[in-house]
Design a protein around this motif. Structure first.
Motif, PDB file in Angstrom:
ATOM      1  N   ARG A   1       0.921  -1.088   0.085  1.00  0.00           N
ATOM      2  CA  ARG A   1      -0.523   0.370   0.088  1.00  0.00           C
ATOM      3  C   ARG A   1       1.217   1.292   0.127  1.00  0.00           C
ATOM      4  NH1 ARG A   1      -3.517   1.892   4.906  1.00  0.00           N
ATOM      5  NH2 ARG A   1      -4.234   3.491   4.348  1.00  0.00           N
ATOM      6  N   SER A   2       1.803   1.316   0.718  1.00  0.00           N
ATOM      7  CA  SER A   2       3.027   2.598   0.682  1.00  0.00           C
ATOM      8  C   SER A   2       3.408   2.486  -0.732  1.00  0.00           C
ATOM      9  CB  SER A   2       3.314   2.595   1.939  1.00  0.00           C
ATOM     10  OG  SER A   2       4.611   1.688   1.884  1.00  0.00           O
ATOM     11  N   TYR A   3       3.741   1.147  -0.644  1.00  0.00           N
ATOM     12  CA  TYR A   3       4.384   2.161  -2.627  1.00  0.00           C
ATOM     13  C   TYR A   3       3.700   2.176  -3.217  1.00  0.00           C
ATOM     14  CZ  TYR A   3       6.963   0.054  -7.278  1.00  0.00           C
ATOM     15  OH  TYR A   3       7.282  -0.048  -7.858  1.00  0.00           O
ATOM     16  N   ARG A   4       2.499   1.821  -3.632  1.00  0.00           N
ATOM     17  CA  ARG A   4       1.286   2.613  -4.432  1.00  0.00           C
ATOM     18  C   ARG A   4       0.892   4.085  -3.936  1.00  0.00           C
ATOM     19  NH1 ARG A   4      -2.371  -1.793  -3.345  1.00  0.00           N
ATOM     20  NH2 ARG A   4      -4.393  -0.005  -2.449  1.00  0.00           N
ATOM     21  N   ILE A   5       1.274   4.241  -2.649  1.00  0.00           N
ATOM     22  CA  ILE A   5       0.672   6.010  -2.075  1.00  0.00           C
ATOM     23  C   ILE A   5       2.095   6.724  -3.263  1.00  0.00           C
ATOM     24  CG2 ILE A   5       1.173   7.099  -0.857  1.00  0.00           C
ATOM     25  CD1 ILE A   5      -0.400   5.447   1.523  1.00  0.00           C
TER      26      ILE A   5
ATOM     27  N   LYS B   1       3.825   5.499  -5.743  1.00  0.00           N
ATOM     28  CA  LYS B   1       3.818   5.728  -7.105  1.00  0.00           C
ATOM     29  C   LYS B   1       2.871   7.023  -7.894  1.00  0.00           C
ATOM     30  CE  LYS B   1       6.723   3.392  -8.099  1.00  0.00           C
ATOM     31  NZ  LYS B   1       7.971   4.028  -8.705  1.00  0.00           N
ATOM     32  N   VAL B   2       1.798   6.867  -6.763  1.00  0.00           N
ATOM     33  CA  VAL B   2       0.638   7.583  -7.082  1.00  0.00           C
ATOM     34  C   VAL B   2       1.063   8.796  -7.373  1.00  0.00           C
ATOM     35  CG1 VAL B   2      -1.803   8.896  -6.307  1.00  0.00           C
ATOM     36  CG2 VAL B   2      -1.419   6.361  -6.897  1.00  0.00           C
ATOM     37  N   VAL B   3       1.129   8.930  -6.054  1.00  0.00           N
ATOM     38  CA  VAL B   3       2.049  10.522  -5.355  1.00  0.00           C
ATOM     39  C   VAL B   3       2.767  11.321  -6.589  1.00  0.00           C
ATOM     40  CG1 VAL B   3       3.474  12.078  -4.460  1.00  0.00           C
ATOM     41  CG2 VAL B   3       1.134  10.616  -2.924  1.00  0.00           C
ATOM     42  N   GLU B   4       4.078  10.290  -7.497  1.00  0.00           N
ATOM     43  CA  GLU B   4       5.015  10.916  -8.172  1.00  0.00           C
ATOM     44  C   GLU B   4       4.191  11.016  -9.636  1.00  0.00           C
ATOM     45  OE1 GLU B   4       7.228   6.904  -8.229  1.00  0.00           O
ATOM     46  OE2 GLU B   4       8.644   7.653  -7.041  1.00  0.00           O
ATOM     47  N   LYS B   5       3.111  10.562  -9.626  1.00  0.00           N
ATOM     48  CA  LYS B   5       2.356  10.765 -10.784  1.00  0.00           C
ATOM     49  C   LYS B   5       0.912  11.986 -10.826  1.00  0.00           C
ATOM     50  CE  LYS B   5       3.853   6.745 -13.767  1.00  0.00           C
ATOM     51  NZ  LYS B   5       4.504   7.865 -13.962  1.00  0.00           N
ATOM     52  N   ILE B   6       0.715  12.368  -9.538  1.00  0.00           N
ATOM     53  CA  ILE B   6      -0.574  12.856  -8.807  1.00  0.00           C
ATOM     54  C   ILE B   6      -0.876  14.569  -9.639  1.00  0.00           C
ATOM     55  CG2 ILE B   6       0.564  14.881  -7.323  1.00  0.00           C
ATOM     56  CD1 ILE B   6      -1.753  14.059  -5.416  1.00  0.00           C
ATOM     57  N   GLU B   7       0.001  15.113 -10.178  1.00  0.00           N
ATOM     58  CA  GLU B   7       0.191  16.090 -11.385  1.00  0.00           C
ATOM     59  C   GLU B   7      -1.017  15.958 -12.160  1.00  0.00           C
ATOM     60  OE1 GLU B   7       4.221  17.845 -11.428  1.00  0.00           O
ATOM     61  OE2 GLU B   7       3.700  18.873  -9.218  1.00  0.00           O
ATOM     62  N   GLU B   8      -0.650  14.761 -12.694  1.00  0.00           N
ATOM     63  CA  GLU B   8      -1.109  14.129 -14.281  1.00  0.00           C
ATOM     64  C   GLU B   8      -2.878  13.598 -14.328  1.00  0.00           C
ATOM     65  OE1 GLU B   8       1.324  11.032 -15.434  1.00  0.00           O
ATOM     66  OE2 GLU B   8       2.916  12.305 -15.443  1.00  0.00           O
ATOM     67  N   MET B   9      -2.850  13.734 -12.188  1.00  0.00           N
ATOM     68  CA  MET B   9      -4.437  13.428 -12.504  1.00  0.00           C
ATOM     69  C   MET B   9      -5.669  13.792 -12.850  1.00  0.00           C
ATOM     70  SD  MET B   9      -3.216  11.021  -8.963  1.00  0.00           S
ATOM     71  CE  MET B   9      -5.420  10.047  -8.544  1.00  0.00           C
ATOM     72  N   ASN B  10      -7.256  13.912 -12.914  1.00  0.00           N
ATOM     73  CA  ASN B  10      -7.697  14.412 -13.254  1.00  0.00           C
ATOM     74  C   ASN B  10      -9.070  14.591 -11.857  1.00  0.00           C
ATOM     75  OD1 ASN B  10      -6.890  15.176 -15.873  1.00  0.00           O
ATOM     76  ND2 ASN B  10      -7.940  14.047 -16.903  1.00  0.00           N
ATOM     77  N   ASP B  11      -9.109  13.163 -11.049  1.00  0.00           N
ATOM     78  CA  ASP B  11      -9.208  12.816 -10.327  1.00  0.00           C
ATOM     79  C   ASP B  11      -8.693  12.281  -9.407  1.00  0.00           C
ATOM     80  OD1 ASP B  11     -11.575  11.771  -8.249  1.00  0.00           O
ATOM     81  OD2 ASP B  11     -12.389  10.448  -9.944  1.00  0.00           O
ATOM     82  N   VAL B  12      -8.630  12.521  -8.183  1.00  0.00           N
ATOM     83  CA  VAL B  12      -8.175  12.233  -7.078  1.00  0.00           C
ATOM     84  C   VAL B  12      -8.374  11.073  -5.592  1.00  0.00           C
ATOM     85  CG1 VAL B  12      -6.114  13.833  -6.843  1.00  0.00           C
ATOM     86  CG2 VAL B  12      -8.471  14.374  -5.751  1.00  0.00           C
ATOM     87  N   SER B  13      -9.877  11.079  -6.058  1.00  0.00           N
ATOM     88  CA  SER B  13     -10.704  10.004  -5.542  1.00  0.00           C
ATOM     89  C   SER B  13      -9.690   8.206  -4.742  1.00  0.00           C
ATOM     90  CB  SER B  13     -11.659  10.111  -5.713  1.00  0.00           C
ATOM     91  OG  SER B  13     -12.498   9.465  -7.128  1.00  0.00           O
ATOM     92  N   ALA B  14      -9.762   7.922  -6.199  1.00  0.00           N
ATOM     93  CA  ALA B  14      -8.731   6.689  -5.939  1.00  0.00           C
ATOM     94  C   ALA B  14      -7.918   7.217  -5.212  1.00  0.00           C
ATOM     95  CB  ALA B  14      -8.546   6.505  -6.978  1.00  0.00           C
ATOM     96  N   PHE B  15      -7.097   7.981  -5.399  1.00  0.00           N
ATOM     97  CA  PHE B  15      -5.790   8.169  -3.816  1.00  0.00           C
ATOM     98  C   PHE B  15      -6.565   8.823  -2.819  1.00  0.00           C
ATOM     99  CE2 PHE B  15      -2.736  11.938  -2.393  1.00  0.00           C
ATOM    100  CZ  PHE B  15      -1.892  11.093  -1.926  1.00  0.00           C
ATOM    101  N   ALA B  16      -7.770   9.208  -2.302  1.00  0.00           N
ATOM    102  CA  ALA B  16      -8.711   9.499  -1.134  1.00  0.00           C
ATOM    103  C   ALA B  16      -8.103   8.203  -0.115  1.00  0.00           C
ATOM    104  CB  ALA B  16      -8.701  10.998  -1.680  1.00  0.00           C
ATOM    105  N   THR B  17      -9.226   7.164  -1.413  1.00  0.00           N
ATOM    106  CA  THR B  17      -9.011   5.888  -0.803  1.00  0.00           C
ATOM    107  C   THR B  17      -8.613   5.458  -0.353  1.00  0.00           C
ATOM    108  OG1 THR B  17     -11.456   6.145  -2.499  1.00  0.00           O
ATOM    109  CG2 THR B  17      -9.779   3.703  -1.659  1.00  0.00           C
ATOM    110  N   LEU B  18      -6.910   5.563  -1.317  1.00  0.00           N
ATOM    111  CA  LEU B  18      -6.160   4.858  -0.754  1.00  0.00           C
ATOM    112  C   LEU B  18      -5.585   4.951   0.342  1.00  0.00           C
ATOM    113  CD1 LEU B  18      -3.598   2.514  -1.972  1.00  0.00           C
ATOM    114  CD2 LEU B  18      -3.187   4.719  -3.661  1.00  0.00           C
ATOM    115  N   LEU B  19      -5.656   6.418   0.589  1.00  0.00           N
ATOM    116  CA  LEU B  19      -4.274   7.182   2.011  1.00  0.00           C
ATOM    117  C   LEU B  19      -5.664   6.845   2.941  1.00  0.00           C
ATOM    118  CD1 LEU B  19      -3.300  10.263   0.850  1.00  0.00           C
ATOM    119  CD2 LEU B  19      -2.850   8.414   0.788  1.00  0.00           C
ATOM    120  N   ALA B  20      -7.112   6.099   2.828  1.00  0.00           N
ATOM    121  CA  ALA B  20      -7.951   5.758   3.624  1.00  0.00           C
ATOM    122  C   ALA B  20      -7.779   5.011   4.661  1.00  0.00           C
ATOM    123  CB  ALA B  20      -9.390   5.702   3.134  1.00  0.00           C
TER     124      ALA B  20
END
Length: 192
Positions: A167-171, A173-192
């Protein structure tokens, strides 16, 4: 963004970081063993001496986080410093307590001349064999615009603070590409 943020490379209040960093460098570069240490002097501003340079007593985690002698002693005894050194049990470690007595914190005119906001430290480690080693850190790692933490520094700190799992590895990877994301809801779910 990392250039503009003040990030802490070490636990504890910011005023202890330069001294802790200097001790880490000196120990590593000179293969200093804790048993070889006779005394450590740390020169800081008078303001820093008053705020973090008092004699350490293990009264609680907050006092340990706010004490320069404790941070320096941990780095000397353990060779590293992290959250695991700030627990009710670890702040009473006998080896660390003994080492805090060898740390002398001095407020100096030389440091005061750099301004009350100066966060630097000059550390001298005196060894039992008569040798001494000196290092000055003007701006601790994490100082915005001067010595910012790198991306790798931040990732390493994150991994040290959380479970190093899938999970921390996925977090990361998502943060590294966060500027390219149109929707951060999947990221919020990953952090929950």
């Amino acid at each position: 963004t990392l250039e503009k943020l003040a990030l802490k490379a070490y636990p504890g209040v910011r005023m202890i970081h330069a001294a802790v960093e200097a001790v880490g460098h000196l120990v590593e570069e000179n293969s200093i063993s804790r048993s070889d240490v006779k005394e450590v002097t740390v020169q800081v501003t008078t303001l820093a001496k008053d705020h973090v340079g008092w004699e350490y007593n293990p009264e609680g985690v907050t006092s340990a986080l706010s004490n320069l002698s404790y941070g320096v002693a941990v780095m000397l005894v353990k060779g590293t410093i992290g959250p695991e050194h700030y627990t009710d049990e670890s702040i009473r470690d006998e080896e660390v307590l003994e080492m805090t007595k060898m740390v002398k914190v001095q407020g100096t005119e030389e440091m005061d001349a750099k301004g009350s906001a100066h966060m630097g430290a000059k550390v001298t480690i005196y060894l039992t064999d008569g040798r001494s080693f000196v290092e000055t850190i003007e701006n601790p790692k994490g100082t915005p615009g001067v010595r910012p933490m790198t991306k790798q520094d931040v990732v390493s700190k994150f991994r040290r603070l959380v479970a190093n799992d899938e999970r921390s590895y996925r977090i990361i990877k998502v943060v590294e590409k966060i500027e390219e994301m149109n929707d951060v809801s999947a990221f919020a779910t990953l952090l929950a």
